[in-house]
Motif scaffolding. Structure first.
Motif, short mmCIF file in Angstrom:
data_model
loop_
_atom_site.label_atom_id
_atom_site.label_comp_id
_atom_site.label_asym_id
_atom_site.label_seq_id
_atom_site.Cartn_x
_atom_site.Cartn_y
_atom_site.Cartn_z
N ASN A 1 -85.44 -93.33 54.01
CA ASN A 1 -85.06 -94.70 53.61
C ASN A 1 -85.06 -94.87 52.10
N ASP A 2 -86.08 -94.28 51.46
CA ASP A 2 -86.14 -94.37 49.99
C ASP A 2 -84.89 -93.72 49.37
N ALA A 3 -84.55 -92.55 49.89
CA ALA A 3 -83.40 -91.82 49.35
C ALA A 3 -82.12 -92.63 49.52
N LEU A 4 -82.00 -93.23 50.70
CA LEU A 4 -80.82 -94.04 50.97
C LEU A 4 -80.74 -95.26 50.05
N ASN A 5 -81.91 -95.87 49.80
CA ASN A 5 -81.94 -97.02 48.88
C ASN A 5 -81.48 -96.61 47.48
N VAL A 6 -81.99 -95.47 47.00
CA VAL A 6 -81.61 -95.01 45.66
C VAL A 6 -80.11 -94.71 45.63
N LEU A 7 -79.61 -94.09 46.68
CA LEU A 7 -78.18 -93.76 46.73
C LEU A 7 -77.32 -95.03 46.71
N ASN A 8 -77.77 -96.04 47.45
CA ASN A 8 -77.02 -97.31 47.45
C ASN A 8 -77.02 -97.95 46.08
N GLU A 9 -78.16 -97.87 45.40
CA GLU A 9 -78.23 -98.42 44.03
C GLU A 9 -77.31 -97.65 43.09
N ALA A 10 -77.26 -96.34 43.27
CA ALA A 10 -76.45 -95.50 42.38
C ALA A 10 -74.97 -95.58 42.72
N TYR A 11 -74.67 -96.19 43.87
CA TYR A 11 -73.27 -96.21 44.30
C TYR A 11 -72.40 -97.08 43.39
N SER A 12 -72.90 -98.29 43.08
CA SER A 12 -72.05 -99.14 42.24
C SER A 12 -72.89 -100.00 41.30
N GLU B 1 -75.57 -91.63 53.88
CA GLU B 1 -76.64 -91.30 54.82
C GLU B 1 -76.79 -89.78 54.96
N GLU B 2 -75.63 -89.11 55.04
CA GLU B 2 -75.66 -87.64 55.15
C GLU B 2 -76.29 -87.03 53.89
N ILE B 3 -75.94 -87.61 52.74
CA ILE B 3 -76.51 -87.11 51.48
C ILE B 3 -78.03 -87.29 51.49
N ALA B 4 -78.48 -88.47 51.93
CA ALA B 4 -79.92 -88.75 51.97
C ALA B 4 -80.64 -87.74 52.88
N LYS B 5 -80.06 -87.48 54.05
CA LYS B 5 -80.68 -86.54 55.00
C LYS B 5 -80.79 -85.15 54.39
N GLY C 1 -78.88 -84.79 43.58
CA GLY C 1 -77.71 -84.16 42.98
C GLY C 1 -77.22 -82.96 43.78
N HIS C 2 -78.15 -82.11 44.20
CA HIS C 2 -77.77 -80.95 45.01
C HIS C 2 -77.07 -81.41 46.30
N ALA C 3 -77.67 -82.42 46.94
CA ALA C 3 -77.12 -82.89 48.22
C ALA C 3 -75.73 -83.52 48.02
N THR C 4 -75.58 -84.32 46.97
CA THR C 4 -74.28 -84.95 46.71
C THR C 4 -73.22 -83.90 46.38
N GLY C 5 -73.64 -82.90 45.61
CA GLY C 5 -72.72 -81.81 45.26
C GLY C 5 -72.29 -81.05 46.51
N ALA C 6 -73.26 -80.77 47.39
CA ALA C 6 -72.95 -79.98 48.59
C ALA C 6 -72.02 -80.74 49.52
N ILE C 7 -72.22 -82.05 49.65
CA ILE C 7 -71.44 -82.82 50.64
C ILE C 7 -70.12 -83.35 50.06
N CYS C 8 -70.17 -83.83 48.83
CA CYS C 8 -68.97 -84.46 48.26
C CYS C 8 -68.32 -83.63 47.16
N LEU D 1 -71.72 -93.52 41.62
CA LEU D 1 -71.17 -92.65 42.67
C LEU D 1 -69.76 -93.11 43.05
N LYS D 2 -69.57 -94.43 43.01
CA LYS D 2 -68.25 -94.98 43.35
C LYS D 2 -67.21 -94.47 42.36
N GLU D 3 -67.53 -94.55 41.08
CA GLU D 3 -66.60 -94.07 40.05
C GLU D 3 -66.36 -92.56 40.19
N ALA D 4 -67.37 -91.85 40.71
CA ALA D 4 -67.23 -90.40 40.88
C ALA D 4 -66.43 -90.03 42.13
N GLY D 5 -66.09 -91.06 42.92
CA GLY D 5 -65.27 -90.81 44.11
C GLY D 5 -66.06 -90.41 45.34
#
Lengths: 394, 174
Positions: free
Chosen positions: A383-394, A361-365, A270-277, A350-354
């Motif tokens: 990789n784990d973080a990226l997988n979770v982000l992809n799942e949360a995307y749509s 990938e940047e968020i995961a890093k 959440g912190h990373a997504t907030g900071a980047i997006c 995440l998709k609905e959130a825009g």
């Protein structure tokens, strides 16, 4: 099971209930203050909430030293320095923060600079760097979610470096938090929903992260029970004083829980997504919560199963077989998300959130370098973080 | 004449201090060697600036381990500096003993507030990941399982790195 060792600290006096704000001058006087500065933002002014605070001072004989109402949503060291100057110019002797996370964290930063008699907030970045006794500090939350009124931490942007700095010290706790339902009734439904989900994430992560303990568990489960019952009501009808009061209490209890047991990957992501997006923190918490619970399940199944009782109620808990309770808890969190989507359109993905997919990938890093990840029960690599982000995307 | 009262000087836990000094030496040398031989650790620390100083110490004035980034790798510098970019402090010698012996993992110790961090938390996370990899080189898997959240697999290449670190890295600093 009891942890082999834990620490718990929550020294904040809570005034909660109808017209609780009327005790503000008395409490300031008890703290030896006569001339407080009020730190707030334009949203509070626009909603007319500052009038409620000002009227609490009527017939008290007390003088409001100054009202600083320019705290931006993303506060910074520059803003802190401006407020310090206003405080000194007006001979103030206490700080009253009125607002959500930003004014409260900013006021904590102001207290650091004033109390340490410094001109550089950044010298105190990190944990346990403060030594001087703090100025009298009272918080009046106008959202029900961040729990900042009972936490020992503040996050403030370093303007020069354009990075967020974290400050943590037991001296940063406010002396008093005032939970007055009048202060949250103007919150629009979607803000109510996302800040409420922030409180739910605080309590659920507090219950499942590495430093959970019997005291934080008690706060966390009590908060979850209130959120499950009252958040939809508060979203549906903002003027429902009982629901507002319950949510204010839930957010405070969730804050006391996570401030001691800490939070994990839901907050890292959440912190990373907030900071980047730049999506609101509460929204990110709402989206990531079921995924975080799911990911940690191999280590936390028994704990997540226990959460079915406060979240689903006794009947639900008894109905579900013991081995299915953890999965059912996660199903109920998703149903809760759906209810909030139906009530106010709170995004579920995440998709609905825009959030653009190419940012994942940047968020995961960024997420794997977030300090909260230390307290997550399960390892989470890139990789784990990226997988979770992809799942949360749509 | 009544009972006399007066100050009582605190004792010194020599044995635990000695153990901490030895483990810091071994850990320091292991880090020095690992940043040369292990590509994962090398990659992790690549974001640190040249001259970056990391200190692990025991409060208030106990043993410490200083690592400095020089020529792209971490060099063990004994107890050279008092302050650094990232300072990880054990609150007391007992906390340090638990982690260094190794009875408790770093993440658990941090969660239990047995350690404090001064500096950027992002760098602390990088250090934690390096430490997790390094522990895999120092200890057998059954001990690692107690110390880290997830034990990484040890393919042949990693086994060779482990051998190098233990045979020439720690004794000779290579």
């Amino acid at each position: 099971m009891l942890p082999s060792y834990y620490e718990f600290f929550n020294p904040v006096k809570i005034l909660s209930g109808k017209n609780a704000l009327d005790n503000l001058p008395y409490e300031l006087e008890q703290l030896g203050a006569k001339r407080p500065i009020i730190v707030t933002d334009k949203g509070v002014i626009k909603a007319g909430l500052i009038q409620v605070v000002k009227s609490a001072f009527d017939s008290s004989g007390m003088v409001i030293g100054a009202i600083y109402d320019d705290v931006p949503p993303d506060s910074s060291s520059d803003v802190v320095n401006q407020i310090v100057a206003v405080y000194r110019e007006n001979g103030c002797d206490a700080i009253v923060a009125v607002g959500g996370g930003s004014p409260i964290d900013t006021a904590k930063g102001v207290n650091i600079v004033l109390s340490e008699n410094s001109d550089d907030l950044m010298k105190f970045e990190g944990a346990d760097r403060l030594k001087a006794p703090m100025k009298p500090f009272i918080v009046i939350p106008t959202t029900a979610g961040t729990g900042s009124e009972v936490t020992l931490a503040a996050v403030i942007k370093n303007t020069a470096k354009n990075v967020k700095m974290a400050f943590a010290s037991h001296l940063l706790f406010p002396k008093i938090a005032i939970l007055d339902p009048r202060m949250t009734t103007t919150m629009p439904p979607h803000i109510t929903a996302m800040t409420g989900m922030d409180a739910l994430a605080h309590s659920m992560e507090a219950y499942t992260c590495l430093q959970k303990n019997p005291l934080s568990d008690a706060y966390a489960t009590a908060a979850i029970k209130l959120i499950a019952q009252y958040l939809p009501k508060a979203v549906e009808n903002g003027k429902d004083m009982e629901a507002r009061m319950a949510m204010a209490n839930a957010a405070t209890m969730a804050g006391a829980a996570f401030s001691n047991s800490m939070v994990g990957m839901v907050h890292s992501l959440g912190h990373a997504t907030g900071a980047i997006c730049h999506i609101p923190h509460g929204l990110a918490m709402s989206i990531f919560l079921p995924f975080g619970l799911e990911y940690n399940l191999p280590k936390t199944e028994a704990m997540v199963a226990e959460l079915l009782l406060p979240l689903g109620g006794e009947a639900e808990y008894v109905k579900v077989a013991a081995g299915q309770r953890a999965a059912r808890t996660i199903v109920l969190v998703r149903k809760f998300q759906q209810t909030l989507f139906d009530l106010c359109g709170l995004p579920r993905t995440l998709k609905e959130a825009g959030v653009p997919k190419n940012k994942l990938e940047e968020i995961a890093k960024t997420a794997i370098n977030d300090g909260t990840l230390s307290f997550n029960p399960e390892e989470l690599d890139l990789n784990d973080a990226l997988n979770v982000l992809n799942e949360a995307y749509s | 004449m009544g009972k006399k009262y007066g100050p009582i000087k605190s004792g010194v836990k020599w044995f635990k201090i000695l153990v901490a000094k030895i483990v810091f030496f071994v850990l320091g040398r292991a880090f020095q060697s690992a940043t040369k031989h292990d590509p994962d650790i090398k990659k992790e620390i690549s974001v640190w600036r040249e001259g970056f100083v990391l200190i692990m110490r025991v409060l208030p004035n106990g043993p410490r381990m200083v690592l400095e980034k020089l020529n792209g790798r971490l060099k063990y510098r004994g107890a050279k500096y008092d302050d650094g970019d990232l300072v990880i402090s054990f609150k007391n010698i007992e906390c340090a003993f638990l982690v260094l012996t190794p009875q408790v993992g770093a993440a658990q110790a941090f969660a239990e507030r047995r350690m404090t961090v001064k500096g950027d938390l992002g760098n602390a996370m990088i250090f934690t990941r390096c430490l997790t990899i390094l522990l895999g080189h120092l200890y057998p898997q059954f001990i690692c399982r107690r110390l880290v959240k997830r034990v990484a697999p040890m393919p042949l290449k990693k086994q060779m790195i482990k051998l190098v670190i233990n045979v020439v890295g720690i004794p000779f600093g290579l």
